[in-house]
Design a protein around this motif. Structure first.
Motif, PDB file in Angstrom:
ATOM      1  N   PHE A   1      20.769   2.672  12.264  1.00 34.72           N
ATOM      2  CA  PHE A   1      20.363   1.276  12.488  1.00 34.72           C
ATOM      3  C   PHE A   1      21.047   0.700  13.728  1.00 34.72           C
ATOM      4  N   SER A   2      22.288   1.122  13.977  1.00 34.27           N
ATOM      5  CA  SER A   2      22.999   0.549  15.124  1.00 34.27           C
ATOM      6  C   SER A   2      22.378   1.025  16.444  1.00 34.27           C
ATOM      7  N   HIS A   3      21.811   2.234  16.447  1.00 29.55           N
ATOM      8  CA  HIS A   3      21.171   2.740  17.668  1.00 29.55           C
ATOM      9  C   HIS A   3      19.685   2.411  17.735  1.00 29.55           C
ATOM     10  N   MET A   4      19.046   2.240  16.588  1.00 22.61           N
ATOM     11  CA  MET A   4      17.590   2.005  16.557  1.00 22.61           C
ATOM     12  C   MET A   4      17.311   0.847  15.597  1.00 22.61           C
ATOM     13  N   PRO A   5      17.581  -0.389  16.045  1.00 22.70           N
ATOM     14  CA  PRO A   5      17.441  -1.538  15.141  1.00 22.70           C
ATOM     15  C   PRO A   5      16.018  -1.710  14.589  1.00 22.70           C
ATOM     16  N   ASP A   6      15.019  -1.173  15.293  1.00 19.25           N
ATOM     17  CA  ASP A   6      13.632  -1.270  14.809  1.00 19.25           C
ATOM     18  C   ASP A   6      13.433  -0.585  13.454  1.00 19.25           C
ATOM     19  N   LEU A   7      14.285   0.389  13.154  1.00 14.89           N
ATOM     20  CA  LEU A   7      14.153   1.117  11.882  1.00 14.89           C
ATOM     21  C   LEU A   7      14.240   0.176  10.684  1.00 14.89           C
ATOM     22  N   ALA A   8      15.001  -0.906  10.834  1.00 15.64           N
ATOM     23  CA  ALA A   8      15.188  -1.844   9.718  1.00 15.64           C
ATOM     24  C   ALA A   8      13.861  -2.511   9.340  1.00 15.64           C
ATOM     25  N   THR A   9      13.035  -2.786  10.320  1.00 11.93           N
ATOM     26  CA  THR A   9      11.728  -3.393  10.053  1.00 11.93           C
ATOM     27  C   THR A   9      10.782  -2.358   9.461  1.00 11.93           C
ATOM     28  N   LYS A  10      10.888  -1.152   9.948  1.00  8.02           N
ATOM     29  CA  LYS A  10       9.986  -0.085   9.504  1.00  8.02           C
ATOM     30  C   LYS A  10      10.335   0.379   8.080  1.00  8.02           C
ATOM     31  N   PHE A  11      11.600   0.346   7.726  1.00  7.23           N
ATOM     32  CA  PHE A  11      12.033   0.820   6.406  1.00  7.23           C
ATOM     33  C   PHE A  11      12.888  -0.245   5.702  1.00  7.23           C
ATOM     34  N   PRO A  12      12.257  -1.365   5.317  1.00  9.01           N
ATOM     35  CA  PRO A  12      13.041  -2.487   4.779  1.00  9.01           C
ATOM     36  C   PRO A  12      13.776  -2.156   3.481  1.00  9.01           C
TER      37      PRO A  12
END
Lengths: 204, 204
Positions: free
Chosen positions: A166-177
């Motif tokens: 998550f720290s390197h790819m913050p978009d993952l948080a939206t994709k995998f809530p």
């Protein structure tokens, strides 16, 4: 019993999972951090010459996952049911493989930074990382914890891996809530929360 | 309980350690071997898309070491003592790392066969393989088994790894006679001996 000593570099890396579990279970330990400058000398006394090692009962236990499983057992985070314990192992080994694959690309000597970024984005993420996260997402479903109905070291391993991702790819948080919510939950467990708020500030 | 099914390719590879332990403990199982031609189709139904998997109680358990540890537990080869269990894990993970390092060199796409042989002989063997075998040799000493004073899955993992190494590098047997004698002992255990005499004849 003598106190445990977890010896690693001044980094989260391969020791942080064990640190979280030790803090969660309030197991006292010495968090020894070897400076890079001292490593060549220290290395000579480390069987196998790799960190982390856990000093326990006068013995040196190497291998981060052997250490983490031993700590998980002590912390009550290793399921009693053998099949649940095995699925914890499978999750942990799979996460390790996926992270090793990522570092293989990041550390490739024969590729430019541009090329590496392209491979990560166009090959690694869609073909390796996302399928794993989709499987984890599906496995979690509406459950609170990943394996069985109790918290286990698989939850810690997933959350610790996701902290890095998550720290390197913050978009993952939206994709995998759901995975994001699970990571937040583990990071807010008593002991873990205080540790994260006060741990040494290191880039990785 | 339904019978276990171990699904792998027609090879020793990452499934053979579990096969040895299942045979040793006389645990019935189906030894399913997927032909390469059928794999693209079969792969779709395998979570994670990798072999081996162990079908157990209607679930698919992936990851060879998660499978092996689960089988070891069933076979009575997983030490009760947590620190002994942890040292088994450390041995098994270390062997895996050393074999992965070997295959990294063998499978390097940017090197000729000549170059690979040179790297294996002049770098890998003296710097990676021999130091590990020297440590194992020292740890075994005059004991019968590697961890504590009872046979464990570490003995099986070491012997199975050495089976592969001795077949490619017969000189190792002269260099490490105690490890060779230990490998022979495991290979001659009841159940294992009969399996090795009758198992499918595959190159690896």
């Amino acid at each position: 019993m003598t106190e445990l000593k977890l010896i690693y570099f001044n980094a989260k890396g391969l020791a942080e999972l064990s640190r979280w579990m030790l803090k969660y279970a309030k197991i006292p330990f010495t968090d020894e951090r070897v400076e890079k400058a001292d490593w060549p000398e220290r290395k000579k006394a480390i069987p196998g010459g790799k960190l982390p090692v856990l000093e326990v009962e006068g013995k040196m236990l190497p291998q981060s996952l052997a250490i983490a499983r031993f700590v998980a057992k002590k912390a009550g985070l290793l399921p009693e049911d053998p099949l649940h314990a095995a699925f914890c192992d499978a999750v942990v080994e799979t996460l390790r493989d996926v992270i090793v694959d990522m570092f293989k690309i990041k550390n490739a000597e024969d590729k430019s930074e541009e090329e590496k970024k392209k491979i990560l984005k166009e090959e690694y993420m869609p073909n390796t990382l996302f399928p794993l996260l989709e499987r984890l997402d599906k496995r979690l479903g509406d459950k609170e914890w990943f394996i069985g109905d109790q918290i286990s070291w698989a939850d810690f391993a997933i959350a610790r891996t996701m902290e890095g991702l998550f720290s390197h790819m913050p978009d993952l948080a939206t994709k995998f809530p759901k995975i994001k919510a699970h990571t937040d939950k583990v990071q807010n467990l008593p002991g873990v929360k205080e540790w994260i708020a006060t741990r040494p500030d290191t880039p990785s």
